[in-house]
Each structure stands twice: as C-alpha cells, then as structure tokens.
Design an enzyme around this catalytic site. Sequence first.
Site, mmCIF file in Angstrom:
data_model
loop_
_atom_site.group_PDB
_atom_site.id
_atom_site.type_symbol
_atom_site.label_atom_id
_atom_site.label_comp_id
_atom_site.label_asym_id
_atom_site.label_seq_id
_atom_site.Cartn_x
_atom_site.Cartn_y
_atom_site.Cartn_z
ATOM 1 C CB SER A 115 -4.320 -6.708 4.627
ATOM 2 O OG SER A 115 -3.927 -5.430 4.191
ATOM 3 N NE ARG A 142 -2.274 -7.178 -4.733
ATOM 4 C CZ ARG A 142 -3.098 -7.496 -3.748
ATOM 5 N NH1 ARG A 142 -2.618 -7.697 -2.537
ATOM 6 N NH2 ARG A 142 -4.385 -7.636 -3.963
ATOM 7 C CE LYS A 186 -16.500 -7.702 6.362
ATOM 8 N NZ LYS A 186 -16.208 -7.913 4.919
ATOM 9 C CG HIS A 188 -1.935 -0.996 1.361
ATOM 10 N ND1 HIS A 188 -2.111 -1.775 2.480
ATOM 11 C CD2 HIS A 188 -2.914 -1.381 0.491
ATOM 12 C CE1 HIS A 188 -3.130 -2.589 2.309
ATOM 13 N NE2 HIS A 188 -3.638 -2.385 1.111
HETATM 14 O O1 PNS Z 1 -8.507 -2.841 0.547
HETATM 15 P P1 PNS Z 1 -9.710 -3.409 -0.161
HETATM 16 O O2 PNS Z 1 -10.536 -4.230 0.793
HETATM 17 O O3 PNS Z 1 -9.334 -4.162 -1.410
HETATM 18 O O4 PNS Z 1 -10.596 -2.135 -0.614
HETATM 19 C C1 PNS Z 1 -11.792 -2.311 -1.320
HETATM 20 C C2 PNS Z 1 -12.551 -0.980 -1.445
HETATM 21 C C3 PNS Z 1 -12.824 -0.402 -0.066
HETATM 22 C C4 PNS Z 1 -11.710 -0.007 -2.239
HETATM 23 C C5 PNS Z 1 -13.884 -1.289 -2.200
HETATM 24 O O5 PNS Z 1 -14.566 -2.270 -1.513
HETATM 25 C C6 PNS Z 1 -14.777 -0.062 -2.377
HETATM 26 O O6 PNS Z 1 -14.559 0.717 -3.270
HETATM 27 N N1 PNS Z 1 -15.771 0.098 -1.465
HETATM 28 C C7 PNS Z 1 -16.660 1.255 -1.456
HETATM 29 C C8 PNS Z 1 -18.095 0.904 -1.789
HETATM 30 C C9 PNS Z 1 -18.386 1.151 -3.262
HETATM 31 O O7 PNS Z 1 -18.227 2.248 -3.771
HETATM 32 N N2 PNS Z 1 -18.802 0.073 -3.942
HETATM 33 C C10 PNS Z 1 -19.046 0.103 -5.364
HETATM 34 C C11 PNS Z 1 -17.733 -0.095 -6.115
HETATM 35 S S1 PNS Z 1 -18.003 -0.323 -7.798
#
Ligand code: PNS
Length: 164
Positions: free
Chosen positions: A129, A92, A42, A18
């Site tokens: 993570s 990645r 969650k 990150h």
């Molecule tokens: O670190 P992560 O868990 O891969 O992050 C994922 C994240 C938070 C970037 C993704 O889940 C997200 O964009 N969530 C926000 C909700 C949202 O906008 N959903 C529609 C996306 S098309």
Amino acid sequence: MTRVCVCPGSYDPVTRGHVDVIERAAALHDEVVVALLHNPAKRGTFTVDERQELLADALHDVPNIRIRAFGGRLLVDVCREVGAQSIVKGLRSDTDFAYELPMALMNRRLTGVETVFLPGAAELSHLSSSLIKEVVSLGGDVSGMVTPAVEAALKERLGAGAAG
Ligand code: PNS
C-alpha cells in the site's frame, strides 16, 4: 467444525496483493474474516469507512468473507471474538517472514492461536500500500496493482491537484 480464519491488515488501501491472499485463504476455509485493524489515534490516507467500502468492492466476487473493522484491539482478541482458529498472513519475501515470525510467536503465546503463512502470487510480490501511494503521489500509473475503484480514490486523494 467450521474453519474460520482472520486475514488482518490496515488495508489503507487494499491492493491486488491483498485480494490474491484473501482469495487463497477463502479457498482453504469455510469463512474468512477480513479484519481491518486501525489505530484510532492515527489518521490514515483513507478513513475506516472508505477502506471498508474499497475492500467490499474488491472482494465482491468472494462469497465466504466477512469484512469487519476493529480499533485499538489485539489481533488475538479479534480472533476470539469472531471465532477464528487461525490467522492467515501473506508472504511476499524473506523480509516479510522475518517481520511476521515474532508476531506469530507472540500471538501463539498470548492465546494459542496459530498463524498460517501463505505465499502470494509471485507477480504481485512487489506491491505494498505504501509504495503504491508513493507512486500515485508522484504521478505514476498503478493500474493493475489495485482495483479501478482504489485507483480512482488514490488519484483523488493523492494525485496531482489533490489537496494537502
Ligand atoms: O497491513 P499491516 O499494516 O501490515 O497490518 C498490520 C497488523 C494490523 C496486522 C498488525 O499491526 C496487528 O496485528 N495489529 C494488531 C495489534 C496487535 O495484536 N499487536 C500485537 C501483535 S504481536
């Protein structure tokens, strides 16, 4: 025009992968908003406050970043609120690309915001993570994959002898 991008993630916890991508984004933009997105329903491994503290420590050398947390929000709404023109996502592998592409297209459809894919350092491409947490919980060494503060927090939360 001030170029602002959002680097979104759950950062539970932040990894060297990150940090690498955020530093690359910071070199290309006037400001990077590191958006910690979480689902209030969650429970993560770390609380939102803990994740923010670990992010601030990991990024203390990067001047043009702002760290903010958002619960239960669409990423496109977060971009609007902070005045960002784009989303930066680290890649990645081709698996990441396959996972990210529909989200990038959905986000563009919703508000027109663009997603920029940035390849991270090759030597960090195996880091996630979740994998790092599994390694710590089974007694493995993750030094060099996370900051010393994250390593200590992971050992305390998940290492041998941790409650739960
Ligand atoms: O670190 P992560 O868990 O891969 O992050 C994922 C994240 C938070 C970037 C993704 O889940 C997200 O964009 N969530 C926000 C909700 C949202 O906008 N959903 C529609 C996306 S098309």
